[in-house]
Design a protein around this motif. Sequence first.
Motif, PDB file in Angstrom:
ATOM      1  N   GLN A   1     -29.362  12.475 -28.729  1.00 15.42           N
ATOM      2  CA  GLN A   1     -29.843  13.226 -29.878  1.00 15.42           C
ATOM      3  C   GLN A   1     -30.666  14.439 -29.436  1.00 15.42           C
ATOM      4  OE1 GLN A   1     -29.002  13.142 -32.879  1.00 15.42           O
ATOM      5  NE2 GLN A   1     -30.531  14.484 -33.801  1.00 15.42           N
ATOM      6  N   ALA A   2     -31.453  14.278 -28.384  1.00 16.34           N
ATOM      7  CA  ALA A   2     -32.231  15.406 -27.874  1.00 16.34           C
ATOM      8  C   ALA A   2     -31.306  16.523 -27.383  1.00 16.34           C
ATOM      9  CB  ALA A   2     -33.146  14.932 -26.747  1.00 16.34           C
ATOM     10  N   GLN A   3     -30.227  16.157 -26.707  1.00 16.97           N
ATOM     11  CA  GLN A   3     -29.266  17.170 -26.261  1.00 16.97           C
ATOM     12  C   GLN A   3     -28.633  17.891 -27.449  1.00 16.97           C
ATOM     13  OE1 GLN A   3     -26.698  16.194 -22.701  1.00 16.97           O
ATOM     14  NE2 GLN A   3     -27.439  14.142 -23.130  1.00 16.97           N
ATOM     15  N   ARG A   4     -28.340  17.149 -28.502  1.00 12.21           N
ATOM     16  CA  ARG A   4     -27.728  17.773 -29.678  1.00 12.21           C
ATOM     17  C   ARG A   4     -28.693  18.764 -30.335  1.00 12.21           C
ATOM     18  NH1 ARG A   4     -23.000  16.039 -31.369  1.00 12.21           N
ATOM     19  NH2 ARG A   4     -22.105  14.108 -30.546  1.00 12.21           N
ATOM     20  N   LEU A   5     -29.979  18.454 -30.347  1.00 17.01           N
ATOM     21  CA  LEU A   5     -30.951  19.398 -30.898  1.00 17.01           C
ATOM     22  C   LEU A   5     -31.006  20.668 -30.048  1.00 17.01           C
ATOM     23  CD1 LEU A   5     -33.921  17.084 -31.990  1.00 17.01           C
ATOM     24  CD2 LEU A   5     -32.348  18.350 -33.464  1.00 17.01           C
ATOM     25  N   MET A   6     -30.934  20.504 -28.735  1.00 16.78           N
ATOM     26  CA  MET A   6     -30.934  21.677 -27.856  1.00 16.78           C
ATOM     27  C   MET A   6     -29.698  22.534 -28.109  1.00 16.78           C
ATOM     28  SD  MET A   6     -33.479  21.749 -25.375  1.00 16.78           S
ATOM     29  CE  MET A   6     -33.010  21.811 -23.660  1.00 16.78           C
ATOM     30  N   LEU A   7     -28.559  21.897 -28.296  1.00 11.82           N
ATOM     31  CA  LEU A   7     -27.337  22.652 -28.576  1.00 11.82           C
ATOM     32  C   LEU A   7     -27.423  23.332 -29.939  1.00 11.82           C
ATOM     33  CD1 LEU A   7     -24.653  20.113 -27.276  1.00 11.82           C
ATOM     34  CD2 LEU A   7     -25.317  22.271 -26.194  1.00 11.82           C
ATOM     35  N   ALA A   8     -28.025  22.664 -30.913  1.00 15.20           N
ATOM     36  CA  ALA A   8     -28.093  23.215 -32.268  1.00 15.20           C
ATOM     37  C   ALA A   8     -29.021  24.428 -32.346  1.00 15.20           C
ATOM     38  CB  ALA A   8     -28.548  22.130 -33.251  1.00 15.20           C
ATOM     39  N   TYR A   9     -30.181  24.355 -31.676  1.00 12.90           N
ATOM     40  CA  TYR A   9     -31.162  25.435 -31.774  1.00 12.90           C
ATOM     41  C   TYR A   9     -30.985  26.498 -30.689  1.00 12.90           C
ATOM     42  CZ  TYR A   9     -33.715  23.080 -35.483  1.00 12.90           C
ATOM     43  OH  TYR A   9     -34.079  22.510 -36.683  1.00 12.90           O
ATOM     44  N   ALA A  10     -30.195  26.186 -29.671  1.00 11.09           N
ATOM     45  CA  ALA A  10     -29.759  27.147 -28.650  1.00 11.09           C
ATOM     46  C   ALA A  10     -30.893  27.899 -27.951  1.00 11.09           C
ATOM     47  CB  ALA A  10     -28.776  28.143 -29.266  1.00 11.09           C
ATOM     48  N   PRO A  11     -31.884  27.197 -27.394  1.00  9.08           N
ATOM     49  CA  PRO A  11     -32.843  27.904 -26.543  1.00  9.08           C
ATOM     50  C   PRO A  11     -32.264  28.225 -25.171  1.00  9.08           C
ATOM     51  CG  PRO A  11     -33.368  25.575 -26.607  1.00  9.08           C
ATOM     52  CD  PRO A  11     -32.236  25.788 -27.571  1.00  9.08           C
ATOM     53  N   TYR A  12     -31.187  27.532 -24.808  1.00  9.72           N
ATOM     54  CA  TYR A  12     -30.520  27.745 -23.529  1.00  9.72           C
ATOM     55  C   TYR A  12     -29.009  27.804 -23.746  1.00  9.72           C
ATOM     56  CZ  TYR A  12     -34.869  26.193 -21.253  1.00  9.72           C
ATOM     57  OH  TYR A  12     -36.173  26.059 -20.844  1.00  9.72           O
ATOM     58  N   LEU A  13     -28.343  28.532 -22.863  1.00 10.37           N
ATOM     59  CA  LEU A  13     -26.892  28.469 -22.739  1.00 10.37           C
ATOM     60  C   LEU A  13     -26.591  27.873 -21.376  1.00 10.37           C
ATOM     61  CD1 LEU A  13     -23.896  29.078 -23.251  1.00 10.37           C
ATOM     62  CD2 LEU A  13     -24.320  31.438 -22.519  1.00 10.37           C
ATOM     63  N   ALA A  14     -26.022  26.667 -21.346  1.00  8.65           N
ATOM     64  CA  ALA A  14     -25.619  26.045 -20.086  1.00  8.65           C
ATOM     65  C   ALA A  14     -24.278  26.620 -19.658  1.00  8.65           C
ATOM     66  CB  ALA A  14     -25.521  24.527 -20.262  1.00  8.65           C
ATOM     67  N   HIS A  15     -24.202  27.081 -18.410  1.00  2.00           N
ATOM     68  CA  HIS A  15     -22.984  27.719 -17.916  1.00  2.00           C
ATOM     69  C   HIS A  15     -22.114  26.761 -17.097  1.00  2.00           C
ATOM     70  CE1 HIS A  15     -24.067  31.823 -19.107  1.00  2.00           C
ATOM     71  NE2 HIS A  15     -25.287  31.571 -18.674  1.00  2.00           N
ATOM     72  N   SER A  16     -22.635  26.263 -15.959  1.00  4.06           N
ATOM     73  CA  SER A  16     -21.777  25.490 -15.061  1.00  4.06           C
ATOM     74  C   SER A  16     -22.610  24.669 -14.091  1.00  4.06           C
ATOM     75  CB  SER A  16     -20.857  26.437 -14.268  1.00  4.06           C
ATOM     76  OG  SER A  16     -21.623  27.417 -13.574  1.00  4.06           O
ATOM     77  N   HIS A  17     -21.946  23.670 -13.502  1.00  6.81           N
ATOM     78  CA  HIS A  17     -22.504  22.853 -12.430  1.00  6.81           C
ATOM     79  C   HIS A  17     -21.744  23.216 -11.156  1.00  6.81           C
ATOM     80  CE1 HIS A  17     -24.213  20.671 -15.751  1.00  6.81           C
ATOM     81  NE2 HIS A  17     -23.018  20.297 -16.174  1.00  6.81           N
ATOM     82  N   ALA A  18     -22.456  23.506 -10.081  1.00 11.45           N
ATOM     83  CA  ALA A  18     -21.834  24.038  -8.868  1.00 11.45           C
ATOM     84  C   ALA A  18     -21.088  22.960  -8.090  1.00 11.45           C
ATOM     85  CB  ALA A  18     -22.888  24.675  -7.974  1.00 11.45           C
ATOM     86  N   LEU A  19     -19.930  23.324  -7.605  1.00 11.25           N
ATOM     87  CA  LEU A  19     -19.187  22.514  -6.647  1.00 11.25           C
ATOM     88  C   LEU A  19     -19.441  23.118  -5.272  1.00 11.25           C
ATOM     89  CD1 LEU A  19     -17.137  20.205  -6.201  1.00 11.25           C
ATOM     90  CD2 LEU A  19     -15.324  21.912  -6.438  1.00 11.25           C
ATOM     91  N   ARG A  20     -20.042  22.339  -4.381  1.00  8.31           N
ATOM     92  CA  ARG A  20     -20.433  22.875  -3.076  1.00  8.31           C
ATOM     93  C   ARG A  20     -19.586  22.246  -1.978  1.00  8.31           C
ATOM     94  NH1 ARG A  20     -24.461  26.166  -3.879  1.00  8.31           N
ATOM     95  NH2 ARG A  20     -25.797  25.872  -5.710  1.00  8.31           N
ATOM     96  N   THR A  21     -19.186  23.065  -1.016  1.00 10.88           N
ATOM     97  CA  THR A  21     -18.382  22.617   0.118  1.00 10.88           C
ATOM     98  C   THR A  21     -19.131  22.923   1.401  1.00 10.88           C
ATOM     99  OG1 THR A  21     -16.330  23.067  -1.087  1.00 10.88           O
ATOM    100  CG2 THR A  21     -16.182  22.807   1.300  1.00 10.88           C
TER     101      THR A  21
END
Length: 592
Positions: free
Chosen positions: A546-566
């Motif tokens: 539910q906390a994640q859904r509130l963050m998505l709804a109010y949009a204080p952040y835009l999450a872009h990607s998680h890095a794949l490291r080699t």
Amino acid sequence: MQRRRWLQGFSALPAAGLGAAPAAPGKRLRVVVDVVETGFDPPRVSDRTSVTVNAHIFESPLTYDYLARPALLRPQTAAALPEVSSDFRRFVFTLQPGIFFADDEAFGGQPRELVAADYVYSIKRFYDPQIPSEHLHLFESAGILGLKELREAARKAGRALDYDRPVEGLRALDRYRFEVRLKEPAPRFAYLFAVPGLTGALAREVVERYGDELPAHPVGTGPFQLKQWRRGSMILLERNPRFREQRFDSEAPPDDPQAQALAARLRGRRLPLVDEVEVSVVQEEQPRWLAFHGGELDVLELPQGLAPAALPGGRLAPYLVQRGIQARRTLDASVRQTFFNCSDADIGGLTPERVALRRAICLAYDNRLELDRVFKNQGLAAQSLVVPGVYGYDASLRGEAGSGDLARARALLDIYGYRDVDGDGFREHPDGRRLTLRMAGLAGDSRQRVINELWLKQMTRLGLRIEFEMGQFGELIKNSLNGRLMMWSFAWSTSLPDADFFLALGYGPNAGQANDARFALPAFDRLYERQRQLPDGPERLADIRQAQRLMLAYAPYLAHSHALRTDLTQARVFGHQRHPFTRDWWRYTGLD
């Protein structure tokens, strides 16, 4: 925890090449990093180079099993895992006797044993108002009894913390035992004691001897000590002669043959496996790659821009295989994100029209295009700030942010009154005021230029004017902490195997620390506080979701990607493996 620059700027390649330090008589591991270090005093640093070096010098009471997955806590300087009360408010740590700090002039020529008071002192340093730290909130959220009041008294008096004043919540019980008492239950509090950057032990004599020069004089109990440092160019670590006898002991997952083979090869070996570690600081991709290709480096994190050539189709190129080079890929416990300053006069606030503006921006930006053009598909598109591999990550969660859906973004702005009033092609505020987005970024950086082009293209198509404010990394952090930036993109990585760290980025009281967005929503804060006190289980997972859904709804952040490291290693290297939540990899890396 670390703020991470995913972008490279200028080259720090020494004029004489990477091997500029004098030759070592023993085994020297040669590695390279792409982020300039800031120093080696744990409370003051968050860049990943400084954090990685510190993890090899300072030791926390606990650590994680090197190979076990999922992450498994193990004792390090502690004799065992801590005693924990049934209400998760009292933790008692017992140290192994006979562990010594590296020799230093501050000790007057005498061996200096690690004692419980060293951990008490080291934790108190985070509360000193004269020591700037982004990590204080991790202790404050647990509510260690008495420390907040001690800090406030020092702040009001305009002086350093009174380290000699006892507090109820943090004290040494005897030479080898210390106790932590909390105001509220914290079932996962012990995780903080597996992070050298948070609970690595420093000796008070060293801190007081070197004062402002402490970042250049790290003295810990870890396997290495600082031998030589040329700022922004080279860091040379050498084996700590005082390091205790430590033998490799780890349990590899049964479904990971590579880890199984590694466990068999290292079992019983004394650590560390090399005598020196030479760390070169080179920010540009091509020089790093050429140095590794030419045999001047033993270990290289593959630059993302070169992944198509070195890993065609996701497999190591045949010409590299023929040379005995090995590759190991891991999904990093990090998230690249853009924050929107929720206290900004143009983009902040929780009114419907301001929330709509931020959501429209998130809808319009194209994460997959960024992954392709900037990071060469070396990552996973993010659906929220919470990263895979931590407790609370929800693989089923799907958001619309970062989808590049311009049609829906335009419609959202139309509904809430953001229209082009003066006919210049750009939308104004609903009240007719000029609207200009201001995106911060790293000056003189080739990747930043590409990212800026993507933002400019998508925002122009959306009808929003955007300008770019370039600066150096340290300057940008300072401005962000002071609330002077409207928008900025960088990556956060965690040393904790739990979603709590990423939820803390939206917790109101953390504004001015990790909450760069200065997001303050009472409903979110209540959820965050409650999930912190709950044991792991369905109830806590529901709160996290539910906390994640509130963050998505109010949009204080835009999450872009998680890095794949080699990580690429030369044929003579063995033992090197990236752990998602620790950074002392060189302890386990050997050379044939």
